[in-house]
Design an enzyme around this catalytic site. Structure first.
Site, short mmCIF file in Angstrom:
data_model
loop_
_atom_site.label_atom_id
_atom_site.label_comp_id
_atom_site.label_asym_id
_atom_site.label_seq_id
_atom_site.Cartn_x
_atom_site.Cartn_y
_atom_site.Cartn_z
N GLN A 166 9.38 -5.78 6.45
CA GLN A 166 8.82 -4.53 5.92
C GLN A 166 9.85 -3.88 5.05
O GLN A 166 11.02 -3.84 5.39
CB GLN A 166 8.39 -3.67 7.11
CG GLN A 166 8.84 -2.23 7.12
CD GLN A 166 10.20 -2.03 7.80
OE1 GLN A 166 11.01 -2.92 7.92
NE2 GLN A 166 10.46 -0.81 8.19
N MET A 186 1.60 5.19 1.07
CA MET A 186 1.21 6.06 2.18
C MET A 186 1.91 7.41 2.12
O MET A 186 2.90 7.58 1.42
CB MET A 186 1.41 5.36 3.52
CG MET A 186 2.75 5.44 4.16
SD MET A 186 2.69 4.77 5.86
CE MET A 186 2.70 6.29 6.81
N TYR A 228 0.84 -1.20 0.00
CA TYR A 228 0.00 0.00 0.00
C TYR A 228 0.87 1.24 0.00
O TYR A 228 1.95 1.24 0.57
CB TYR A 228 -0.98 0.03 1.18
CG TYR A 228 -0.41 -0.17 2.56
CD1 TYR A 228 -0.16 -1.44 3.05
CD2 TYR A 228 -0.15 0.92 3.41
CE1 TYR A 228 0.33 -1.65 4.34
CE2 TYR A 228 0.33 0.73 4.71
CZ TYR A 228 0.59 -0.55 5.16
OH TYR A 228 1.07 -0.75 6.43
O1 76R Z 1 14.37 0.21 9.33
C1 76R Z 1 14.26 0.23 10.55
O2 76R Z 1 13.91 -0.78 11.22
C2 76R Z 1 14.56 1.51 11.30
C3 76R Z 1 13.38 1.93 12.09
C4 76R Z 1 12.23 2.26 11.15
C5 76R Z 1 12.11 3.39 10.34
C6 76R Z 1 13.06 4.56 10.20
C7 76R Z 1 11.06 1.45 10.90
C8 76R Z 1 10.84 0.21 11.50
N1 76R Z 1 10.24 2.09 10.02
C9 76R Z 1 10.85 3.27 9.63
C10 76R Z 1 10.39 4.20 8.72
MN1 76R Z 1 8.38 1.52 9.46
N2 76R Z 1 6.56 0.89 8.80
C11 76R Z 1 5.63 1.66 8.13
C12 76R Z 1 4.40 0.92 8.04
O3 76R Z 1 0.56 0.87 8.32
C13 76R Z 1 1.13 1.81 8.92
O4 76R Z 1 0.59 2.37 9.91
C14 76R Z 1 2.46 2.33 8.45
C15 76R Z 1 3.13 1.43 7.42
C16 76R Z 1 4.61 -0.31 8.65
C17 76R Z 1 3.62 -1.44 8.80
C18 76R Z 1 5.98 -0.32 9.13
C19 76R Z 1 6.59 -1.39 9.78
N3 76R Z 1 8.16 3.24 8.35
C20 76R Z 1 9.14 4.15 8.12
C21 76R Z 1 8.64 5.14 7.19
C22 76R Z 1 9.42 6.34 6.63
C23 76R Z 1 9.04 7.51 7.48
C24 76R Z 1 9.88 8.75 7.30
O5 76R Z 1 11.05 8.68 6.84
O6 76R Z 1 9.33 9.83 7.65
C25 76R Z 1 7.34 4.79 6.88
C26 76R Z 1 6.40 5.49 5.93
C27 76R Z 1 7.05 3.60 7.62
C28 76R Z 1 5.83 2.93 7.60
N4 76R Z 1 8.65 -0.21 10.51
C29 76R Z 1 9.78 -0.62 11.21
C30 76R Z 1 7.83 -1.34 10.39
C31 76R Z 1 8.49 -2.47 11.03
C32 76R Z 1 7.92 -3.89 11.09
C33 76R Z 1 9.68 -2.00 11.54
C34 76R Z 1 10.72 -2.79 12.32
C35 76R Z 1 11.73 -3.35 11.35
C36 76R Z 1 12.75 -4.19 12.05
O7 76R Z 1 13.54 -3.64 12.83
O8 76R Z 1 12.70 -5.42 11.82
#
Ligand code: 76R
Length: 275
Positions: free
Chosen positions: A211, A172, A170
């Site tokens: 992710q 966003m 999806y």
């Molecule tokens: O990569 C990393 O693990 C670093 C921490 C991290 C960042 C910087 C992280 C971890 N995310 C990051 C950035 Mn995320 N993420 C989403 C969604 O459905 C929703 O509500 C949102 C969709 C999910 C499901 C998800 C999952 N993340 C981001 C960004 C960029 C934002 C910006 O730069 O402003 C978005 C749009 C976003 C959205 N995130 C994680 C996850 C998961 C599962 C993790 C943990 C990953 C791990 O450590 O294994």
């Protein structure tokens, strides 16, 4: 001049990512008659050749619900290849057979919110662990941190997607319009605080959800593509539900349409759509 226009177009960092979803048009397929076999072969060969290209991954899905019949996710370093491969796949099954229903272009990216080295030294090494700069213990802990961060960053920017069957995609964006809810007007420190809460929720799903967040500002509508891979669809439902309560998603996230696919071998996809 014209030759230079054919040169590879590679980003300074990361890979191009194309998501494309299609409806399978049975009327156009039936019109092919005796040429159907040739097109099936061309599709299979295109998949094989694209997958053999350097640093290139091609995931094929059968899409659940008639939002689309099939789709693919392509990751590749050269934009010329991204264009060639996408067009080749789009026409492989013959004129008018694959009708696009949704598509998305983005780039893999690192994160601007990861803990910096200066902070790690001050807060963790000197603060929590009480290590003194210049000692072998300090140097070893710092080397370990650098190694960990390098691997971590690589995993985001040059990911290796596992053959997990359930794929959720999806697009966003973060809110900019609503008063008091403009993500881009928040100071960096506040965004960083919010994102570390987000990452804490995300990390609880390690091993269940892979992710991949790819950036699309300036490349497509929306700001990010969210690709989730799972073995169990209940984990997709679970993480997206849990994220809704996290402040970043609750206050600032806007979502596009969700697509759920099953990663399958190419011959099985053709069989399922009836080609
Ligand atoms: O990569 C990393 O693990 C670093 C921490 C991290 C960042 C910087 C992280 C971890 N995310 C990051 C950035 Mn995320 N993420 C989403 C969604 O459905 C929703 O509500 C949102 C969709 C999910 C499901 C998800 C999952 N993340 C981001 C960004 C960029 C934002 C910006 O730069 O402003 C978005 C749009 C976003 C959205 N995130 C994680 C996850 C998961 C599962 C993790 C943990 C990953 C791990 O450590 O294994």
């Amino acid at each position: 001049m014209s030759d230079s226009l054919l040169a590879p177009v590679r980003p300074a960092e990361g890979w191009h990512v194309v998501h494309a979803y299609y409806r399978f048009d049975h009327a156009s397929w039936n019109k092919l008659g005796a040429q159907q076999g040739w097109h099936r072969d061309e599709f299979m060969q295109a998949v094989e050749e694209i997958r053999a290209a350097p640093d290139t991954q091609l995931l094929l899905f059968s899409v659940l619900t008639p939002k689309a019949d099939l789709g693919f996710m392509l990751l590749t370093p050269d934009l010329q290849d991204a264009d060639r491969f996408t067009k080749r796949l789009g026409r492989a099954l013959g004129p008018g057979v694959l009708v696009p229903t949704a598509h998305f272009l983005s780039l893999t990216e690192g994160s601007e919110y990861m803990l910096g080295e200066g902070e790690y030294i001050a807060e963790t090494l000197k603060g929590e662990k009480k290590l003194t700069e210049g000692t072998p213990e300090f140097d070893a802990a710092l080397a370990e941190y650098r190694d960990h961060m390098a691997k971590y960053r690589r995993r985001r920017v040059y990911p290796e997607l596992p053959p997990w069957p359930v794929v959720c995609f999806y697009p966003m964006a973060k809110r900019r319009g609503a008063p008091g809810q403009n993500w881009y007007a928040l100071p960096f420190e506040e965004r960083k605080r919010l994102m570390s809460g987000h990452a804490r929720v995300g990390r609880r799903w390690t091993g269940k959800i892979l992710q991949l967040i790819t950036g699309s500002t300036g490349l497509d509508e929306w700001e990010w593509g969210v690709t989730l891979l799972a073995k169990d669809p209940a984990d997709v439902k679970g993480i997206v539900y849990e994220m809704r309560f996290d402040e970043v998603s609750a206050q600032y996230a806007e979502f596009g349409d969700f697509l759920i696919g099953l990663q399958l071998p190419p011959a099985e996809i053709l069989a399922r759509v009836g080609a």
